[in-house]
Write a protein that holds these residues in place. Structure first.
Motif, PDB file in Angstrom:
ATOM      1  N   THR A 244       0.307  -3.569   1.935  1.00 37.82           N
ATOM      2  CA  THR A 244       1.300  -3.524   0.646  1.00 37.82           C
ATOM      3  C   THR A 244       1.040  -3.493  -0.203  1.00 37.82           C
ATOM      4  O   THR A 244      -0.526  -2.346  -0.169  1.00 37.82           O
ATOM      5  CB  THR A 244       0.942  -5.775   0.820  1.00 37.82           C
ATOM      6  OG1 THR A 244      -0.268  -6.088   0.479  1.00 37.82           O
ATOM      7  CG2 THR A 244       1.306  -5.828   1.875  1.00 37.82           C
ATOM      8  N   THR A 245       1.902  -3.968  -1.000  1.00 42.60           N
ATOM      9  CA  THR A 245       1.542  -3.063  -2.924  1.00 42.60           C
ATOM     10  C   THR A 245       0.559  -3.998  -3.639  1.00 42.60           C
ATOM     11  O   THR A 245       0.204  -3.413  -4.721  1.00 42.60           O
ATOM     12  CB  THR A 245       2.760  -3.386  -3.332  1.00 42.60           C
ATOM     13  OG1 THR A 245       3.663  -4.300  -3.604  1.00 42.60           O
ATOM     14  CG2 THR A 245       3.484  -2.578  -3.043  1.00 42.60           C
ATOM     15  N   SER A 246      -0.312  -5.221  -3.413  1.00 40.48           N
ATOM     16  CA  SER A 246      -0.398  -6.140  -4.016  1.00 40.48           C
ATOM     17  C   SER A 246      -1.372  -7.257  -3.445  1.00 40.48           C
ATOM     18  O   SER A 246      -0.863  -7.719  -1.604  1.00 40.48           O
ATOM     19  CB  SER A 246       0.824  -6.612  -5.306  1.00 40.48           C
ATOM     20  OG  SER A 246      -0.386  -7.637  -5.440  1.00 40.48           O
TER      21      SER A 246
ATOM     22  N   ASN B   9      -1.578 -10.370  -4.050  1.00 44.86           N
ATOM     23  CA  ASN B   9      -1.182 -11.676  -4.130  1.00 44.86           C
ATOM     24  C   ASN B   9       0.730 -10.767  -3.799  1.00 44.86           C
ATOM     25  O   ASN B   9       1.416 -10.894  -3.888  1.00 44.86           O
ATOM     26  CB  ASN B   9      -0.799 -11.782  -6.034  1.00 44.86           C
ATOM     27  CG  ASN B   9       0.188 -12.707  -6.232  1.00 44.86           C
ATOM     28  OD1 ASN B   9       0.653 -13.450  -5.395  1.00 44.86           O
ATOM     29  ND2 ASN B   9       0.147 -12.794  -7.663  1.00 44.86           N
TER      30      ASN B   9
ATOM     31  N   ALA C 147       3.768  -9.102  -3.603  1.00 46.40           N
ATOM     32  CA  ALA C 147       2.934  -7.555  -2.703  1.00 46.40           C
ATOM     33  C   ALA C 147       4.574  -7.791  -1.913  1.00 46.40           C
ATOM     34  O   ALA C 147       5.695  -8.451  -1.463  1.00 46.40           O
ATOM     35  CB  ALA C 147       2.312  -8.510  -1.610  1.00 46.40           C
TER      36      ALA C 147
ATOM     37  N   ALA D 246      -3.543  -0.066  -4.098  1.00 45.57           N
ATOM     38  CA  ALA D 246      -2.456  -0.303  -2.939  1.00 45.57           C
ATOM     39  C   ALA D 246      -3.405   1.078  -2.590  1.00 45.57           C
ATOM     40  O   ALA D 246      -3.535   1.148  -1.083  1.00 45.57           O
ATOM     41  CB  ALA D 246      -2.089  -0.629  -3.082  1.00 45.57           C
TER      42      ALA D 246
ATOM     43  N   VAL E  76       3.520 -13.195   3.094  1.00 43.97           N
ATOM     44  CA  VAL E  76       4.090 -11.372   2.095  1.00 43.97           C
ATOM     45  C   VAL E  76       5.711 -11.371   2.979  1.00 43.97           C
ATOM     46  O   VAL E  76       6.662 -11.071   2.677  1.00 43.97           O
ATOM     47  CB  VAL E  76       3.351 -10.072   2.499  1.00 43.97           C
ATOM     48  CG1 VAL E  76       4.396  -9.603   1.861  1.00 43.97           C
ATOM     49  CG2 VAL E  76       2.848 -10.305   1.213  1.00 43.97           C
TER      50      VAL E  76
END
Length: 278
Positions: A15-17, A19, A23, A57, A107
């Motif tokens: 993912t991008t995050s 959190n 994300a 990330a 997510v």
């Protein structure tokens, strides 16, 4: 037949995050193994999340914004395919297996809502299907396991692989397919040990007595295993919260720390009423 011998659905996302509330999925894997059938080894799905991928990330999974824009499927299409794969497994009664899979499922839930498909709970008819979370189970089996190093935690996937005798390759790690299949192999080994007579089980704890009875809670049917993990996740969160609020936490101490014990999906935050002060 023990659950570890039945069909299993290995799941992981990149993912991008970290959190799950913000994300976006960059890569996802959802494949089937076991159950006396040939594996369904789907190619990992690369997704253009439609947002910039932070450098932090990219350092973990290797995908940057330019690459996924060129090679990834559009976010809505990709999310729809991931959601459909999870729902398909649950509708067939197949457990979704992953390491800290609560993160991945949360997510996926938020992405499903974000793109207008509805929540996972709604899509599954009001109840989640079976889940096997090797992170939660690992913490149940060896609560006091020490960190391997400052960089490698006690219950990260690499550590669990070593504890349960699963080969690990650092070069392949942090790809969705690799991590999903390693988690599945760890889960299989956990289930295989639980299926053994207690006296035949190996001891996985170091110098802290006979831990083999702890596997009894895995030698159960999937609904009971689901309930056990739900309870363990809540207990683990409460214990961590208590530690964070205590002087034992040192520089990490936070008297107001709140750690959610929700599992296998974190409930979506309540929306602020329009015009509310935050």
């Amino acid at each position: 037949m023990s659950w570890h011998l039945a069909r299993l659905c290995a799941l992981d996302t990149e993912t991008t995050s970290p959190n799950p509330e913000d994300a976006r999925i960059v890569e996802a894997y959802c494949g089937y193994v076991g159950g006396g059938e040939p594996p369904l080894d789907r190619p990992p799905l690369l997704i253009n999340p439609g947002v910039e991928i932070p450098a932090e990330a990219t350092a973990i999974h290797g995908y940057d914004t330019a690459y996924v824009r060129e090679h990834g499927v559009p976010a809505k299409d990709g999310v729809q395919r991931v959601v459909a794969a999870v729902v398909e497994a649950w509708q067939a009664g197949i457990p979704v297996v992953g390491h800290n899979v609560r993160f991945d499922l949360t997510v996926i839930d938020r992405e499903a809502i974000r793109h207008g498909f509805g929540s996972l709970l709604d899509l599954c008819g009001g109840s989640y299907g079976p889940v096997v979370d090797t992170f939660v189970i690992s913490k149940h089996l060896d609560k006091w396991r020490r960190r391997v190093s400052a960089e490698q935690g006690a219950h990260v996937l690499k550590t669990c692989a070593a504890v349960f005798g699963i080969p690990w390759n650092d070069e392949d790690a942090h790809g969705a397919r690799y991590d999903a299949l390693i988690a599945d192999r760890v889960a299989w080994r956990m289930g295989a040990i639980a299926a053994m007579p207690r006296d035949a089980r190996p001891r996985i704890q170091s110098g802290r007595g006979d831990d083999r009875a702890l596997f009894d809670a895995l030698a159960v049917d999937l609904p009971t295993l689901f309930a056990n993990q739900k309870r363990w996740a809540a207990e683990q969160a409460a214990s961590y919260q208590e530690w964070l609020r205590s002087p034992k936490a040192g520089d990490k101490q936070d008297a107001k720390a709140v750690i959610s014990g929700a599992w296998p999906v974190e409930p979506a935050p309540a929306k602020q009423p329009e015009g509310a002060l935050t």
